[in-house]
Structures are given as C-alpha cells and as structure tokens.
Design an enzyme around this catalytic site. Structure first.
Site, mmCIF file in Angstrom:
data_model
loop_
_atom_site.group_PDB
_atom_site.id
_atom_site.type_symbol
_atom_site.label_atom_id
_atom_site.label_comp_id
_atom_site.label_asym_id
_atom_site.label_seq_id
_atom_site.Cartn_x
_atom_site.Cartn_y
_atom_site.Cartn_z
ATOM 1 N N LYS A 10 32.540 34.649 41.618
ATOM 2 C CA LYS A 10 31.371 34.000 42.217
ATOM 3 C C LYS A 10 31.789 32.881 43.146
ATOM 4 C CE LYS A 10 28.519 34.039 38.028
ATOM 5 N NZ LYS A 10 29.107 33.202 36.963
ATOM 6 N N LYS A 14 41.279 26.114 37.809
ATOM 7 C CA LYS A 14 40.172 25.346 38.387
ATOM 8 C C LYS A 14 40.568 23.899 38.629
ATOM 9 C CE LYS A 14 36.411 28.148 36.509
ATOM 10 N NZ LYS A 14 35.250 28.190 35.627
ATOM 11 N N LYS A 71 40.769 38.677 41.059
ATOM 12 C CA LYS A 71 39.515 39.196 40.502
ATOM 13 C C LYS A 71 38.329 38.831 41.398
ATOM 14 C CE LYS A 71 38.018 35.505 37.620
ATOM 15 N NZ LYS A 71 37.600 34.786 36.538
#
Ligand code: TYM
Length: 336
Positions: A202, A113, A199
């Site tokens: 969201k 991130k 994966k």
C-alpha cells in the site's frame, strides 16, 4: 465443541490491493462458515507511520465496505474497528511490561519502516507488534489468516502469550490461548508489478506497482500493460530467474480460479503480448462483482455505522473478558 475462532485485520491506509485480497480477505471469506470470525480495521496501527487525519474515517469506511463487498457475511463474521474497543490499547500496555525490548528491535518490518522514518522513529512503530499481539490474544483466537509478511509478528504473539502464561499462569491453567497462523501457500506473497522481488504494498510510492481493488478497468489495463516482464518466450512458474513471470502467472491462476497445472499448460508457449490481455480481462472480471457491490454499500453510511456498532458490542464483550482475566493474573485484584 463450538467453532474455532478466527481473528484478522487490515490497516486503513488506502490503496487496498490484490495482495490484501489474495493474501488475507479472500481467505477469510472462503473459510468463514467454518469459524467464528472477528475481522477488524486496524486504525491504531495506521498511525504508527505519518498519516492524514482527514482521511482516517473515510479510509475506515472504505475498508469496511470492501470487507462486505468481498463477501464477509455478518451471520458468520463480526466486523469492528480497533479503536472502538479500548481493551486493545490497555492490553498493549500490560504486554509492553512483559515484552523484552530486543524482541521488538529484531522485527523485520520495524527495521524496514524505521529506515524510512530516519531520525524520527516513533515508539509506536517499535510497539506495533505488541499491539498486534493484543489484537489477537484478546479474542483467544485459534487461527490468524494473514499474508506471509505477518509471520514474524505472529511468532512474536505466540512468544508473548507463552511468556505471560509462564510468568503468571499455572501449568494446567494458562491465562491465554496460543494462536496458529493460517498462511496459504498461493497468494501469501503477491509481488509488485514493478519488481517481482518486492512485495506489492500500500505504501509503495508508485501506484503502478499495485492493482487496487477499486481500480477502474482502464487503470487495470494500463498497469498490466506497463508492468515489468522479461524477454523470454513461454511462461513458467517457479523460475527464480523470472520472479515477475511467476508472480503474474500466480495472479492469473488465483483470479481465474484455474488449477496450477492448467495454467502452466495454457501459458507454456505464450508470449507476453498474448498473456497480458488475458490477465487484464481476468483481473477486471474478478474485481467487477466486488466493485459493484462496494458502490451500493459505501453510499449507505447508516448501514455501515450499524454494522460497526454491533461489531463493537460483540467484540468488546469478549475483549473485556480477556482483559479482566489478564489483569487478575497480573494481580489487579482490588474491587472497583
Ligand atoms: P496490512 O494492512 O499491511 O495487510 C493486511 C493483510 O494483507 C496481507 N498482505 C499481503 N498478502 C500477500 N501479498 C502481499 N503483497 C500483501 N500485502 C499485505 C497482510 O499479510 C495482512 O494479512 N499488521 C497487519 C494488520 C493487523 C493484524 C492484526 C493482522 C493488525 N493487527 C492482528 C492480523 C491479526 C497489517 O499491517 O496488515
């Protein structure tokens, strides 16, 4: 002996998808009568990446309504919002002061991130796993049912608990209980529809990469029609050369409730043209009861508020007790 305690949560960042359901929420529901469950909305974690303040409250309500629509039962489960119980933030601070910086710098999710945040990486993103440790340890949870991607955070949680016990507890009187992760073999890592090696997430910019729990039948049909496949005829589990095939077969298995061998036999000679409509229909049928229940719940905001008020009280009572124990162990002993 009372029931063991389960704790878990999801961030209210919209786009709740099949990964969240199959990796986490569905497992909470299936095991709920066996345990005493504390399930929450991780709205403090949600602001560690840029967020839209006008959506935080509605995304939180949506998630609570989905928890209930997926089958969480208030007789077994307490549902609450992380920011409603201030002990989460307070324990995070105390844990910050016993957590080595390099433990956090090693976290895979932080590294991934942080790349996206570029020069502006905030301290909250680095501290994210410490807040997660506080979430879990405040409830002295025995089991934490999550998807595979949270495994490293749970190991860190155990390390923080062990360090606290070692530094401030007595060998026969630990301050805090060490939790166990509960990660199922199947569904623990649902992959993107656009790339079977990544994966389902969201935050993926493309909505075509995931099936959201609130997608319409038309959206589900379109996404499955467009999803990545390969040229090979005959569908098999576990071929490393065919990650998309393994992922889509696994989704079919989990959503249909069929056994792996049954699915393997049923699909071994199928081509994608035959399999995709089957997966589409199975997905639509699996989500339909959740979506119908969701519609009834989301319209009743007074009910949602009452669920969260009760959740806050029950969760707060336990959390404050643990927080007091930790503070005492650290030497905060002056009378108030
Ligand atoms: P979040 O919101 O990213 O995801 C919620 C849950 O869904 C699981 N999950 C998946 N499982 C299978 N396949 C996928 N593609 C997939 N994507 C997500 C996650 O593993 C998770 O179980 N940090 C947590 C929220 C949290 C938490 C906690 C969880 C905060 N404090 C304490 C447990 C205990 C998170 O970001 O979840």
């Amino acid at each position: 002996m009372g029931k063991q305690r389960v704790l878990s949560g999801v961030q209210p960042t919209g786009n709740y998808h099949l990964g969240n359901y199959l990796g986490a929420i569905r497992n909470w529901v299936e095991g709920q009568s066996e345990y005493e469950n504390y399930l929450f909305v991780a709205d403090l974690h949600a602001i560690t990446v840029p967020h839209d303040p006008t959506r935080l409250a509605s995304d939180t309500y949506t998630l609570v309504a989905l928890y209930l629509a997926c089958g969480l039962n208030l007789n077994h489960s307490t549902i609450f919002v992380q920011s409603h119980v201030s002990a989460h933030s307070e324990l995070t601070w105390l844990f910050n002061c016993i957590t080595p910086l390099n433990w956090l710098q090693d976290m895979i999710q932080f590294k991934e991130k942080a790349i996206k945040q570029g020069e502006n990486v905030n301290v909250g993103l680095l501290d994210y796993p410490v807040l997660m440790a506080a979430d879990i340890l405040l409830y002295q949870a025995d089991k934490v049912p999550v998807g595979e991607d949270q495994k490293q955070h749970l190991e860190l949680t155990r390390d923080i608990a062990a360090r606290l016990n070692h530094q401030f507890g007595k060998p026969d009187q630990p301050v805090i209980k060490l939790p166990e992760p509960l990660i199922r073999q199947e569904g623990a890592r649902v992959m993107s529809l656009a790339d079977g090696t990544r994966k389902m997430s969201k935050s993926d910019a493309s909505d075509l990469s995931r099936i959201n729990l609130l997608d319409t039948p038309e959206q589900i049909q379109y996404k499955i029609k467009r999803c990545k496949t390969d040229q090979v005829r005959g569908l098999t589990f576990g071929d490393p050369e065919r990650p998309e095939c393994n992922n889509l077969l696994t989704l079919y298995m989990l959503l249909s409730g069929k056994k792996k061998e049954e699915v393997a036999a049923e699909c071994q000679d199928m081509g994608w043209g035959q399999f995709k409509p089957l997966l589409t229909e199975t997905t639509i049928n699996a989500l339909k009861p959740i979506q119908e229940k969701y519609q009834g719940i989301i319209e009743d905001q007074a009910y949602l508020q009452s669920v969260l008020r009760e959740g806050r009280e029950k969760a707060g009572a336990i959390a404050n007790q643990t927080l007091a124990q930790v503070k005492t162990a650290l030497g905060y002993s002056l009378p108030l």
